[in-house]
Every structure is written in C-alpha cells, then in structure tokens.
Design a protein around this motif. Structure first.
Motif, PDB file in Angstrom:
ATOM      1  N   THR A  23       0.847  -1.122  -0.143  1.00  0.00           N
ATOM      2  CA  THR A  23       0.025  -0.087  -0.048  1.00  0.00           C
ATOM      3  C   THR A  23       0.762   1.258  -0.141  1.00  0.00           C
ATOM      4  OG1 THR A  23      -1.650  -1.003   1.207  1.00  0.00           O
ATOM      5  CG2 THR A  23      -1.692   1.310   1.366  1.00  0.00           C
ATOM      6  N   ARG A  24       1.912   1.394   0.774  1.00  0.00           N
ATOM      7  CA  ARG A  24       2.793   2.491   0.990  1.00  0.00           C
ATOM      8  C   ARG A  24       3.494   2.601  -0.570  1.00  0.00           C
ATOM      9  NH1 ARG A  24       4.388  -0.181   5.513  1.00  0.00           N
ATOM     10  NH2 ARG A  24       6.431  -0.084   5.083  1.00  0.00           N
ATOM     11  N   ARG A  25       3.991   1.514  -1.174  1.00  0.00           N
ATOM     12  CA  ARG A  25       4.684   1.378  -2.234  1.00  0.00           C
ATOM     13  C   ARG A  25       3.661   2.218  -3.457  1.00  0.00           C
ATOM     14  NH1 ARG A  25       5.931  -3.409  -3.380  1.00  0.00           N
ATOM     15  NH2 ARG A  25       4.160  -3.797  -4.487  1.00  0.00           N
ATOM     16  N   ASN A  26       2.375   1.793  -3.547  1.00  0.00           N
ATOM     17  CA  ASN A  26       1.450   2.012  -4.414  1.00  0.00           C
ATOM     18  C   ASN A  26       1.119   3.419  -4.206  1.00  0.00           C
ATOM     19  OD1 ASN A  26       1.175  -0.493  -5.589  1.00  0.00           O
ATOM     20  ND2 ASN A  26      -0.488  -0.840  -4.521  1.00  0.00           N
ATOM     21  N   ARG A  27       1.268   4.152  -3.000  1.00  0.00           N
ATOM     22  CA  ARG A  27       1.149   5.612  -2.767  1.00  0.00           C
ATOM     23  C   ARG A  27       2.055   6.387  -3.463  1.00  0.00           C
ATOM     24  NH1 ARG A  27      -0.656   5.218   3.416  1.00  0.00           N
ATOM     25  NH2 ARG A  27      -2.958   4.698   3.042  1.00  0.00           N
ATOM     26  N   ARG A  28       3.458   5.861  -3.153  1.00  0.00           N
ATOM     27  CA  ARG A  28       4.603   6.596  -3.640  1.00  0.00           C
ATOM     28  C   ARG A  28       4.380   6.658  -5.138  1.00  0.00           C
ATOM     29  NH1 ARG A  28       6.919   3.460   0.468  1.00  0.00           N
ATOM     30  NH2 ARG A  28       7.858   2.100  -1.140  1.00  0.00           N
ATOM     31  N   GLN A  29       4.180   5.620  -5.918  1.00  0.00           N
ATOM     32  CA  GLN A  29       4.101   5.561  -7.207  1.00  0.00           C
ATOM     33  C   GLN A  29       2.746   6.279  -7.784  1.00  0.00           C
ATOM     34  OE1 GLN A  29       3.467   1.188  -7.654  1.00  0.00           O
ATOM     35  NE2 GLN A  29       5.462   0.599  -7.939  1.00  0.00           N
ATOM     36  N   ARG A  30       1.825   6.444  -7.025  1.00  0.00           N
ATOM     37  CA  ARG A  30       0.622   7.485  -7.760  1.00  0.00           C
ATOM     38  C   ARG A  30       1.272   8.807  -7.212  1.00  0.00           C
ATOM     39  NH1 ARG A  30      -2.820   3.465  -5.046  1.00  0.00           N
ATOM     40  NH2 ARG A  30      -2.980   4.858  -3.146  1.00  0.00           N
ATOM     41  N   GLY A 102       1.881  21.505  -9.332  1.00  0.00           N
ATOM     42  CA  GLY A 102       2.324  22.547 -10.314  1.00  0.00           C
ATOM     43  C   GLY A 102       1.546  23.790  -9.860  1.00  0.00           C
ATOM     44  N   GLY A 103       1.119  23.884  -8.791  1.00  0.00           N
ATOM     45  CA  GLY A 103       0.514  25.295  -8.113  1.00  0.00           C
ATOM     46  C   GLY A 103      -1.103  25.162  -8.437  1.00  0.00           C
ATOM     47  N   ALA A 104      -1.718  24.217  -8.909  1.00  0.00           N
ATOM     48  CA  ALA A 104      -2.963  24.151  -9.080  1.00  0.00           C
ATOM     49  C   ALA A 104      -3.800  23.164  -8.202  1.00  0.00           C
ATOM     50  CB  ALA A 104      -3.535  23.813 -10.697  1.00  0.00           C
ATOM     51  N   PRO A 105      -4.884  23.537  -7.737  1.00  0.00           N
ATOM     52  CA  PRO A 105      -5.463  22.556  -6.648  1.00  0.00           C
ATOM     53  C   PRO A 105      -5.978  21.079  -7.473  1.00  0.00           C
ATOM     54  CG  PRO A 105      -6.531  24.637  -6.830  1.00  0.00           C
ATOM     55  CD  PRO A 105      -5.552  24.664  -7.963  1.00  0.00           C
ATOM     56  N   VAL A 106      -5.614  20.014  -6.700  1.00  0.00           N
ATOM     57  CA  VAL A 106      -6.165  18.725  -7.415  1.00  0.00           C
ATOM     58  C   VAL A 106      -6.894  17.937  -6.538  1.00  0.00           C
ATOM     59  CG1 VAL A 106      -3.978  18.485  -9.158  1.00  0.00           C
ATOM     60  CG2 VAL A 106      -3.907  17.764  -6.615  1.00  0.00           C
ATOM     61  N   ALA A 107      -6.899  18.425  -5.168  1.00  0.00           N
ATOM     62  CA  ALA A 107      -7.841  17.682  -4.249  1.00  0.00           C
ATOM     63  C   ALA A 107      -7.977  18.965  -3.042  1.00  0.00           C
ATOM     64  CB  ALA A 107      -7.014  16.585  -3.713  1.00  0.00           C
ATOM     65  N   ILE A 108      -9.077  18.888  -2.587  1.00  0.00           N
ATOM     66  CA  ILE A 108      -9.653  19.779  -1.661  1.00  0.00           C
ATOM     67  C   ILE A 108     -10.348  18.856  -0.447  1.00  0.00           C
ATOM     68  CG2 ILE A 108     -10.832  21.959  -0.892  1.00  0.00           C
ATOM     69  CD1 ILE A 108     -10.142  22.625  -4.069  1.00  0.00           C
ATOM     70  N   GLU A 109     -10.130  19.533   0.689  1.00  0.00           N
ATOM     71  CA  GLU A 109     -11.052  19.132   1.810  1.00  0.00           C
ATOM     72  C   GLU A 109     -11.504  20.135   2.762  1.00  0.00           C
ATOM     73  OE1 GLU A 109     -10.163  15.050   3.749  1.00  0.00           O
ATOM     74  OE2 GLU A 109     -10.188  16.223   5.720  1.00  0.00           O
ATOM     75  N   PHE A 125     -11.960  16.042  -5.419  1.00  0.00           N
ATOM     76  CA  PHE A 125     -10.610  16.118  -6.371  1.00  0.00           C
ATOM     77  C   PHE A 125     -11.036  16.377  -7.889  1.00  0.00           C
ATOM     78  CE2 PHE A 125     -12.311  11.670  -6.265  1.00  0.00           C
ATOM     79  CZ  PHE A 125     -12.014  11.309  -7.541  1.00  0.00           C
ATOM     80  N   ASP A 126      -9.888  16.880  -8.476  1.00  0.00           N
ATOM     81  CA  ASP A 126      -9.967  17.135 -10.234  1.00  0.00           C
ATOM     82  C   ASP A 126     -10.001  15.889 -10.574  1.00  0.00           C
ATOM     83  OD1 ASP A 126      -9.575  18.039 -12.684  1.00  0.00           O
ATOM     84  OD2 ASP A 126      -7.849  19.189 -12.160  1.00  0.00           O
ATOM     85  N   PRO A 127     -11.204  15.539 -11.296  1.00  0.00           N
ATOM     86  CA  PRO A 127     -11.564  14.503 -12.041  1.00  0.00           C
ATOM     87  C   PRO A 127     -10.355  14.136 -13.128  1.00  0.00           C
ATOM     88  CG  PRO A 127     -13.159  15.911 -12.628  1.00  0.00           C
ATOM     89  CD  PRO A 127     -12.439  16.608 -11.564  1.00  0.00           C
ATOM     90  N   ALA A 128      -9.586  15.268 -13.629  1.00  0.00           N
ATOM     91  CA  ALA A 128      -8.559  15.070 -14.749  1.00  0.00           C
ATOM     92  C   ALA A 128      -7.441  14.187 -14.116  1.00  0.00           C
ATOM     93  CB  ALA A 128      -8.226  16.643 -15.329  1.00  0.00           C
ATOM     94  N   HIS A 129      -7.424  14.166 -12.789  1.00  0.00           N
ATOM     95  CA  HIS A 129      -6.277  13.428 -12.173  1.00  0.00           C
ATOM     96  C   HIS A 129      -6.402  12.270 -11.568  1.00  0.00           C
ATOM     97  CE1 HIS A 129      -3.300  16.494 -13.445  1.00  0.00           C
ATOM     98  NE2 HIS A 129      -4.351  17.509 -13.020  1.00  0.00           N
ATOM     99  N   SER A 130      -7.747  11.680 -11.616  1.00  0.00           N
ATOM    100  CA  SER A 130      -8.344  10.614 -10.751  1.00  0.00           C
ATOM    101  C   SER A 130      -7.711   9.398 -11.099  1.00  0.00           C
ATOM    102  CB  SER A 130      -9.850  10.421 -11.199  1.00  0.00           C
ATOM    103  OG  SER A 130      -9.773   9.558 -12.644  1.00  0.00           O
ATOM    104  N   ALA A 131      -6.791   9.273 -11.997  1.00  0.00           N
ATOM    105  CA  ALA A 131      -5.989   7.905 -11.942  1.00  0.00           C
ATOM    106  C   ALA A 131      -4.888   8.006 -10.894  1.00  0.00           C
ATOM    107  CB  ALA A 131      -5.625   7.783 -13.500  1.00  0.00           C
ATOM    108  N   HIS A 132      -4.594   9.140 -10.578  1.00  0.00           N
ATOM    109  CA  HIS A 132      -3.471   9.250  -9.590  1.00  0.00           C
ATOM    110  C   HIS A 132      -3.749   9.310  -8.229  1.00  0.00           C
ATOM    111  CE1 HIS A 132      -1.092   9.704 -13.157  1.00  0.00           C
ATOM    112  NE2 HIS A 132      -1.855  10.761 -13.527  1.00  0.00           N
ATOM    113  N   PRO A 134      -5.653  11.498  -6.178  1.00  0.00           N
ATOM    114  CA  PRO A 134      -4.920  12.785  -5.512  1.00  0.00           C
ATOM    115  C   PRO A 134      -5.778  12.987  -4.133  1.00  0.00           C
ATOM    116  CG  PRO A 134      -6.479  13.563  -7.275  1.00  0.00           C
ATOM    117  CD  PRO A 134      -6.219  12.112  -7.570  1.00  0.00           C
ATOM    118  N   GLY A 135      -7.149  12.461  -4.073  1.00  0.00           N
ATOM    119  CA  GLY A 135      -7.821  12.466  -2.739  1.00  0.00           C
ATOM    120  C   GLY A 135      -7.411  11.931  -1.670  1.00  0.00           C
ATOM    121  N   GLN A 136      -6.601  10.757  -2.098  1.00  0.00           N
ATOM    122  CA  GLN A 136      -5.989   9.623  -1.030  1.00  0.00           C
ATOM    123  C   GLN A 136      -4.672  10.488  -0.643  1.00  0.00           C
ATOM    124  OE1 GLN A 136      -5.240   5.494  -1.845  1.00  0.00           O
ATOM    125  NE2 GLN A 136      -7.547   5.821  -2.716  1.00  0.00           N
ATOM    126  N   GLU A 137      -4.042  11.210  -1.566  1.00  0.00           N
ATOM    127  CA  GLU A 137      -2.887  11.739  -0.862  1.00  0.00           C
ATOM    128  C   GLU A 137      -3.100  12.985  -0.014  1.00  0.00           C
ATOM    129  OE1 GLU A 137       1.337  12.922  -0.438  1.00  0.00           O
ATOM    130  OE2 GLU A 137       0.444  10.861  -1.373  1.00  0.00           O
TER     131      GLU A 137
END
Length: 175
Positions: A23-30, A102-109, A125-132, A134-137
């Motif tokens: 799980t930790r490795r997968n987080r780092r990769q994302r 890159g200075g732009a919001p990708v996830a907000i809580e 989170f920004d749906p454009a980055h859902s594959a990565h 960002p909400g989990q990070e």
C-alpha cells in the motif's frame, strides 16, 4: 461513522507504517505519477479568499461527480445548506485544505474541528487526475497535519464506506 484513532499511534510515521508495504509503495508510485503529470505537490491550509476559491472549486468538482452518478444532494444544490457551508468557510469556522500539483488544486477537503477531533466533511478532487488518486494523497497529508496539531481523532463521518474502513485501520466508530 468511522474514525481514525490518532491517539493509538505515537506519530504519523507509526500510523503510516501500519499500512502494508505494498500500500505504501502504491501511494509513492501514484504520488510520483501525479507529480510527473501535473508538477510538484504542495499541501496548504487555506484561509480568506483562497479558502473561498478552493471551496468553489471543490463544490464544482463535487457537483460534477454527483451528476455523473445521477445523484442529487441538498448540500450541493446552491440552496441553504450550501450557503451555510459557504458561510462557515468565509468566516474561518471551517478548515479548508488543498493539495496542489504544479500550483493548481488537485484535491480539496473542508472540515471542522473541536478540541481533540478533526471532522472531514467534504472531500473533492480534480477528475482530470483521478487515475493518480489525489484525494488519497490529500487525506494522507491531512492526517499528518492532524498529528502535528495534536488531534486524537480524525472523524470520517457517515457513511461507513469501505475506503474509510481502510483508513481507520481498526473497527472504530461513533454513533
């Protein structure tokens, strides 16, 4: 509603170590893939006009997410509940956290706190980055922030979704 018992861990590092190495490795990769796609990550606790702008972005993302699933919510329909939440953000009563790439919001809580508990109310989170993921990070960094602030509980609020069970690490819940 599930919560993370922060008091059960001596530090954020100990909490993070409670996850499997996979799980930790997968987080780092994302995280690396997100940074490669969008730029360096930064986590910020926002206030004032920055918090209001982030709230507007989160609401837009949440509305899109709900619409794609055919779900409606009185909290995100520009009615009185949304106005109340907006007033909490504007007054500083709500805590607004933002993960930027890159200075732009990708996830907000958007959350709230009392003496010892942080309550995660709205995550988007920004749906454009859902594959990565960002909400989990963003959640991971919020949890680290909660440790730094001395909170003993990170309340995930209802419902008790499966992903929340993973974050809680144990079967902790409040009525």
């Amino acid at each position: 509603a599930l919560y993370i018992d922060l008091h059960a861990y001596p530090s954020f590092g100990a909490y993070d170590a409670s996850f499997s190495s996979t799980t930790r490795r997968n987080r780092r990769q994302r995280r690396r893939k997100l940074e490669a796609a969008a730029g360096p990550l930064a986590f910020e606790v926002l206030s004032g006009s920055e918090a209001e702008a982030a709230f507007d972005t989160a609401i837009a993302w949440k509305r899109r997410w709900l619409a794609e699933r055919g779900i409606s919510s009185p909290v995100f329909d520009a009615g009185p509940w949304e106005a109340l939440l907006r007033s909490m953000v504007s007054s500083g009563a709500a805590i607004v956290m933002c993960l930027k790439a890159g200075g732009a919001p990708v996830a907000i809580e958007v959350g709230f706190a009392d003496r010892s508990t942080y309550m995660a109310y709205l995550g988007a989170f920004d749906p454009a980055h859902s594959a990565h993921s960002p909400g989990q990070e963003q959640m991971l960094r919020t949890i680290a922030w909660c440790f730094a602030q001395g909170f003993t509980r990170y309340d995930l609020l209802a419902p008790a979704d499966d992903y929340k069970r993973q974050w809680a690490r144990t079967d902790t819940s409040v009525a």
